[in-house]
Design a protein around this motif. Sequence first.
Motif, short mmCIF file in Angstrom:
data_model
loop_
_atom_site.label_atom_id
_atom_site.label_comp_id
_atom_site.label_asym_id
_atom_site.label_seq_id
_atom_site.Cartn_x
_atom_site.Cartn_y
_atom_site.Cartn_z
N THR A 99 0.82 -1.22 0.00
CA THR A 99 0.00 0.00 0.00
C THR A 99 0.85 1.27 0.00
OG1 THR A 99 -0.14 0.04 2.42
CG2 THR A 99 -1.88 -1.16 1.23
N THR A 100 2.10 1.14 -0.31
CA THR A 100 3.02 2.28 -0.29
C THR A 100 3.11 2.93 -1.66
OG1 THR A 100 4.33 1.28 1.47
CG2 THR A 100 5.40 3.00 0.17
N ASN A 101 3.01 4.24 -1.68
CA ASN A 101 3.32 5.04 -2.87
C ASN A 101 4.75 5.53 -2.68
OD1 ASN A 101 0.64 4.92 -4.00
ND2 ASN A 101 0.04 6.30 -2.35
N TRP A 102 5.70 4.84 -3.30
CA TRP A 102 7.11 5.09 -3.04
C TRP A 102 7.56 6.43 -3.61
CZ3 TRP A 102 9.47 2.52 0.52
CH2 TRP A 102 9.06 1.23 0.83
N ASP A 103 8.39 7.10 -2.84
CA ASP A 103 9.01 8.37 -3.24
C ASP A 103 10.33 8.49 -2.48
OD1 ASP A 103 9.79 10.92 -3.92
OD2 ASP A 103 7.96 11.89 -3.23
N ILE A 104 11.37 7.91 -3.05
CA ILE A 104 12.71 7.94 -2.45
C ILE A 104 13.55 8.92 -3.26
CG2 ILE A 104 14.78 6.60 -1.89
CD1 ILE A 104 12.27 5.75 -0.29
N ARG A 105 14.18 9.87 -2.55
CA ARG A 105 14.96 10.89 -3.23
C ARG A 105 16.43 10.77 -2.84
NH1 ARG A 105 10.54 15.76 -2.40
NH2 ARG A 105 8.78 14.45 -3.04
N ILE A 106 17.29 10.90 -3.82
CA ILE A 106 18.73 10.83 -3.62
C ILE A 106 19.30 12.22 -3.91
CG2 ILE A 106 20.88 9.70 -4.28
CD1 ILE A 106 19.02 7.39 -5.36
N LEU A 107 20.02 12.76 -2.93
CA LEU A 107 20.57 14.10 -3.06
C LEU A 107 22.08 14.07 -2.85
CD1 LEU A 107 17.70 14.25 -1.26
CD2 LEU A 107 18.06 16.65 -1.77
N ILE A 108 22.78 14.85 -3.64
CA ILE A 108 24.22 15.07 -3.48
C ILE A 108 24.40 16.55 -3.20
CG2 ILE A 108 26.50 14.94 -4.56
CD1 ILE A 108 25.18 12.17 -4.08
N ASN A 109 24.97 16.87 -2.05
CA ASN A 109 25.13 18.28 -1.63
C ASN A 109 23.80 19.03 -1.71
OD1 ASN A 109 27.81 18.01 -1.02
ND2 ASN A 109 28.55 18.89 -2.93
N GLY A 110 22.71 18.35 -1.36
CA GLY A 110 21.41 18.99 -1.36
C GLY A 110 20.73 19.07 -2.72
N ARG A 111 21.42 18.66 -3.78
CA ARG A 111 20.85 18.68 -5.13
C ARG A 111 20.28 17.30 -5.45
NH1 ARG A 111 23.29 17.21 -10.24
NH2 ARG A 111 25.25 16.89 -9.12
N GLU A 112 19.00 17.27 -5.80
CA GLU A 112 18.37 15.98 -6.12
C GLU A 112 18.94 15.44 -7.42
OE1 GLU A 112 14.00 14.60 -7.46
OE2 GLU A 112 14.06 15.55 -5.47
N VAL A 113 19.49 14.21 -7.37
CA VAL A 113 20.06 13.59 -8.57
C VAL A 113 19.23 12.42 -9.07
CG1 VAL A 113 22.42 14.34 -8.06
CG2 VAL A 113 21.62 12.12 -7.21
N LYS A 114 18.30 11.94 -8.23
CA LYS A 114 17.44 10.83 -8.65
C LYS A 114 16.23 10.77 -7.73
CE LYS A 114 16.91 6.86 -11.03
NZ LYS A 114 16.81 6.78 -12.46
N ARG A 115 15.06 10.50 -8.33
CA ARG A 115 13.84 10.26 -7.56
C ARG A 115 13.29 8.92 -8.01
NH1 ARG A 115 9.09 14.63 -6.67
NH2 ARG A 115 10.93 15.75 -5.96
N LEU A 116 13.03 8.05 -7.04
CA LEU A 116 12.53 6.71 -7.32
C LEU A 116 11.09 6.61 -6.87
CD1 LEU A 116 15.68 4.92 -5.91
CD2 LEU A 116 15.13 5.25 -8.32
N GLY A 117 10.21 6.22 -7.78
CA GLY A 117 8.80 6.06 -7.47
C GLY A 117 8.40 4.60 -7.43
N THR A 118 7.11 4.36 -7.32
CA THR A 118 6.59 3.01 -7.19
C THR A 118 6.98 2.14 -8.38
OG1 THR A 118 4.79 3.83 -5.84
CG2 THR A 118 4.47 1.67 -6.86
#
Length: 187
Positions: A99-118
């Motif tokens: 039942t999870t709507n995935w939203d994982i964010r990867i940041l380098i020095n505060g800059r988002e470099v990748k967002r992973l969804g469901t």
Amino acid sequence: GAYTTYTLTIIPANCETFDAIKQTPNYANTEVLMGDMCEWTTSLGGFNVGDFAAYTTNLVRFRAPYQGSEEQAYIQSGVLSNGIKKLRFNWNVGGNETTTNWDIRILINGREVKRLGTTDLAANVMPEFGTITVENINEPGNFTIRFENHSTVEGEYISANKARFLIDNIIWENYVETKSLDENVDN
């Protein structure tokens, strides 16, 4: 005189296995522990020392915001050096999180470099881990790696263990800006 051009690129590999961590912090608090490569901070998560479900190696887990909390769960490295070109890590969703709507964010020095969804995170069956690679980060100098869990869970839930995201074996390549060296060669 004749000129010769040389290009030298050195890309050392780095790996955080969390094997240096010998204690399991409180899952709900912010904790700082020394890993293999640097200090790591986790909030609303924890480091597991070979004691989580079917896993026998050290890993880190962090969950979605709990009961409407505005605070995001995260894990963040201390300051690392020599830049980052590419990042790879093993992951698992830590259980049956249908039942999870995935939203994982990867940041380098505060800059988002990748967002992973469901759709990026088709559930792995425990204890199998998947691998995610983020290319072309190309951040020179000192940097931090941060993973944030912005996932949401459908319906009401009262357990603090929903939308857990597990990470192990974070590997990165240093980013070295390529420079040409012109050398004057006298014959």
